[in-house]
Design a protein around this motif. Sequence first.
Motif, PDB file in Angstrom:
ATOM      1  N   LEU A 154      30.269  41.457  42.876  1.00 28.30           N
ATOM      2  CA  LEU A 154      29.434  41.706  44.045  1.00 28.30           C
ATOM      3  C   LEU A 154      28.377  42.725  43.645  1.00 28.30           C
ATOM      4  O   LEU A 154      28.698  43.752  43.048  1.00 28.30           O
ATOM      5  N   THR A 155      27.128  42.429  43.964  1.00 30.30           N
ATOM      6  CA  THR A 155      26.041  43.340  43.606  1.00 30.30           C
ATOM      7  C   THR A 155      25.331  43.844  44.866  1.00 30.30           C
ATOM      8  O   THR A 155      25.488  43.278  45.949  1.00 30.30           O
ATOM      9  N   LYS A 156      24.533  44.882  44.685  1.00 29.94           N
ATOM     10  CA  LYS A 156      23.729  45.404  45.789  1.00 29.94           C
ATOM     11  C   LYS A 156      22.804  44.318  46.329  1.00 29.94           C
ATOM     12  O   LYS A 156      22.622  44.198  47.537  1.00 29.94           O
ATOM     13  N   THR A 157      22.218  43.552  45.429  1.00 29.16           N
ATOM     14  CA  THR A 157      21.313  42.476  45.838  1.00 29.16           C
ATOM     15  C   THR A 157      22.036  41.455  46.701  1.00 29.16           C
ATOM     16  O   THR A 157      21.503  40.993  47.716  1.00 29.16           O
ATOM     17  N   MET A 158      23.260  41.094  46.313  1.00 24.02           N
ATOM     18  CA  MET A 158      24.034  40.144  47.107  1.00 24.02           C
ATOM     19  C   MET A 158      24.248  40.680  48.518  1.00 24.02           C
ATOM     20  O   MET A 158      24.030  39.971  49.507  1.00 24.02           O
ATOM     21  N   GLU A 192      34.738  45.200  42.825  1.00 25.19           N
ATOM     22  CA  GLU A 192      34.877  45.125  41.366  1.00 25.19           C
ATOM     23  C   GLU A 192      36.309  45.472  40.962  1.00 25.19           C
ATOM     24  O   GLU A 192      36.919  44.770  40.146  1.00 25.19           O
ATOM     25  N   ASN A 193      36.861  46.515  41.537  1.00 27.84           N
ATOM     26  CA  ASN A 193      38.240  46.908  41.228  1.00 27.84           C
ATOM     27  C   ASN A 193      39.242  45.838  41.651  1.00 27.84           C
ATOM     28  O   ASN A 193      40.231  45.602  40.961  1.00 27.84           O
ATOM     29  N   THR A 194      38.982  45.192  42.775  1.00 30.73           N
ATOM     30  CA  THR A 194      39.903  44.172  43.289  1.00 30.73           C
ATOM     31  C   THR A 194      39.850  42.895  42.459  1.00 30.73           C
ATOM     32  O   THR A 194      40.888  42.292  42.173  1.00 30.73           O
ATOM     33  N   TYR A 195      38.662  42.480  42.063  1.00 30.57           N
ATOM     34  CA  TYR A 195      38.496  41.166  41.432  1.00 30.57           C
ATOM     35  C   TYR A 195      38.213  41.196  39.933  1.00 30.57           C
ATOM     36  O   TYR A 195      38.012  40.144  39.340  1.00 30.57           O
ATOM     37  N   GLN A 250      42.962  40.135  46.590  1.00 32.59           N
ATOM     38  CA  GLN A 250      42.294  40.145  47.897  1.00 32.59           C
ATOM     39  C   GLN A 250      41.998  41.587  48.269  1.00 32.59           C
ATOM     40  O   GLN A 250      42.764  42.488  47.911  1.00 32.59           O
ATOM     41  N   VAL A 251      40.939  41.800  49.017  1.00 30.02           N
ATOM     42  CA  VAL A 251      40.713  43.109  49.598  1.00 30.02           C
ATOM     43  C   VAL A 251      41.577  43.151  50.856  1.00 30.02           C
ATOM     44  O   VAL A 251      41.292  42.503  51.847  1.00 30.02           O
ATOM     45  N   ILE A 271      32.522  40.948  54.346  1.00 29.45           N
ATOM     46  CA  ILE A 271      32.081  40.703  52.965  1.00 29.45           C
ATOM     47  C   ILE A 271      33.168  39.969  52.195  1.00 29.45           C
ATOM     48  O   ILE A 271      32.879  39.079  51.388  1.00 29.45           O
ATOM     49  N   GLN A 272      34.439  40.301  52.442  1.00 31.18           N
ATOM     50  CA  GLN A 272      35.550  39.571  51.811  1.00 31.18           C
ATOM     51  C   GLN A 272      35.507  38.092  52.214  1.00 31.18           C
ATOM     52  O   GLN A 272      35.672  37.215  51.376  1.00 31.18           O
ATOM     53  N   LEU A 273      35.293  37.819  53.498  1.00 32.13           N
ATOM     54  CA  LEU A 273      35.193  36.426  53.948  1.00 32.13           C
ATOM     55  C   LEU A 273      34.031  35.719  53.263  1.00 32.13           C
ATOM     56  O   LEU A 273      34.168  34.588  52.787  1.00 32.13           O
ATOM     57  N   ILE A 274      32.889  36.394  53.213  1.00 30.09           N
ATOM     58  CA  ILE A 274      31.707  35.807  52.561  1.00 30.09           C
ATOM     59  C   ILE A 274      32.004  35.527  51.095  1.00 30.09           C
ATOM     60  O   ILE A 274      31.658  34.460  50.573  1.00 30.09           O
ATOM     61  N   TYR A 275      32.648  36.477  50.438  1.00 29.23           N
ATOM     62  CA  TYR A 275      32.995  36.321  49.023  1.00 29.23           C
ATOM     63  C   TYR A 275      33.797  35.034  48.803  1.00 29.23           C
ATOM     64  O   TYR A 275      33.552  34.293  47.857  1.00 29.23           O
ATOM     65  N   GLN A 276      34.743  34.766  49.687  1.00 28.96           N
ATOM     66  CA  GLN A 276      35.560  33.555  49.566  1.00 28.96           C
ATOM     67  C   GLN A 276      34.764  32.306  49.954  1.00 28.96           C
ATOM     68  O   GLN A 276      34.846  31.282  49.271  1.00 28.96           O
ATOM     69  N   LEU A 277      34.001  32.385  51.031  1.00 29.14           N
ATOM     70  CA  LEU A 277      33.278  31.218  51.533  1.00 29.14           C
ATOM     71  C   LEU A 277      32.165  30.762  50.593  1.00 29.14           C
ATOM     72  O   LEU A 277      31.901  29.563  50.477  1.00 29.14           O
ATOM     73  N   LYS A 278      31.531  31.713  49.907  1.00 29.16           N
ATOM     74  CA  LYS A 278      30.372  31.344  49.081  1.00 29.16           C
ATOM     75  C   LYS A 278      30.746  30.468  47.882  1.00 29.16           C
ATOM     76  O   LYS A 278      29.878  29.840  47.289  1.00 29.16           O
ATOM     77  N   GLY A 279      32.031  30.406  47.567  1.00 32.59           N
ATOM     78  CA  GLY A 279      32.458  29.535  46.483  1.00 32.59           C
ATOM     79  C   GLY A 279      32.345  28.054  46.811  1.00 32.59           C
ATOM     80  O   GLY A 279      32.324  27.210  45.917  1.00 32.59           O
ATOM     81  N   ALA A 280      32.250  27.737  48.102  1.00 30.07           N
ATOM     82  CA  ALA A 280      32.220  26.321  48.480  1.00 30.07           C
ATOM     83  C   ALA A 280      31.135  25.979  49.499  1.00 30.07           C
ATOM     84  O   ALA A 280      30.738  24.821  49.582  1.00 30.07           O
ATOM     85  N   LEU A 281      30.671  26.953  50.265  1.00 35.14           N
ATOM     86  CA  LEU A 281      29.709  26.656  51.329  1.00 35.14           C
ATOM     87  C   LEU A 281      28.339  27.243  51.030  1.00 35.14           C
ATOM     88  O   LEU A 281      28.223  28.259  50.339  1.00 35.14           O
ATOM     89  N   SER A 282      27.315  26.623  51.617  1.00 40.14           N
ATOM     90  CA  SER A 282      25.958  27.155  51.498  1.00 40.14           C
ATOM     91  C   SER A 282      25.840  28.418  52.354  1.00 40.14           C
ATOM     92  O   SER A 282      26.641  28.649  53.262  1.00 40.14           O
ATOM     93  N   ILE A 283      24.826  29.210  52.074  1.00 42.87           N
ATOM     94  CA  ILE A 283      24.581  30.413  52.859  1.00 42.87           C
ATOM     95  C   ILE A 283      24.364  30.044  54.327  1.00 42.87           C
ATOM     96  O   ILE A 283      24.857  30.723  55.228  1.00 42.87           O
TER      97      ILE A 283
END
Length: 193
Positions: free
Chosen positions: A52-56, A37-40, A16-17, A82-94
Amino acid sequence: MDNLSELIKNVGLTNQVRLEDIPAIDLYMDQVTQLFENTYHASKRNENEKVLTKTMINNYAKGKLLFPIENKKYTKAHIMLIQLIYQLKGALSINDIRIVLEKLNRKLDTKALAFEPIYQQYIRMQDEQVQTFQDAVKTLHQAVEEKLSEVEVKDQAYIEQLLMVTSLINMSNMYRKLAERIVDQMEGTKDIK
């Protein structure tokens, strides 16, 4: 499935961050992507996978998942979001993520909320959920073994893996569907402020 504990360990559930990982100064986008990147990196499925990319990040900003970025620098609050988004995007739509974070973003943008204590509780809950998950997977594995002992099958190792995968996905789908229902409630109860 003798290696179940090893598989769970390699998923990187504790990555986790954390607040202490986020510098006190605002970061440029490259620094943000490097932090993630270092965290995950250990929990990536393969080396080519991007955390996580610049585009994301640009898409998150354009999609109003983040309150406005100033001078191309990301604050501590942005990184927590961004940490919350990172976790949420695994299951929810944008769109669902936007609904979940809309009120939070407004409060952060107007500095009407102290986010760090809430984020700290989020991290603590995630840490507690790791043990709950490990216990639940072990219980599920025992149930699969019991069910398999009741029938005679060829290629028992494969059938065990099949039942584990389908059962884990079923549980994941139940959690996701409940989360979507809560998002639907959030959308129906938006305040005007």
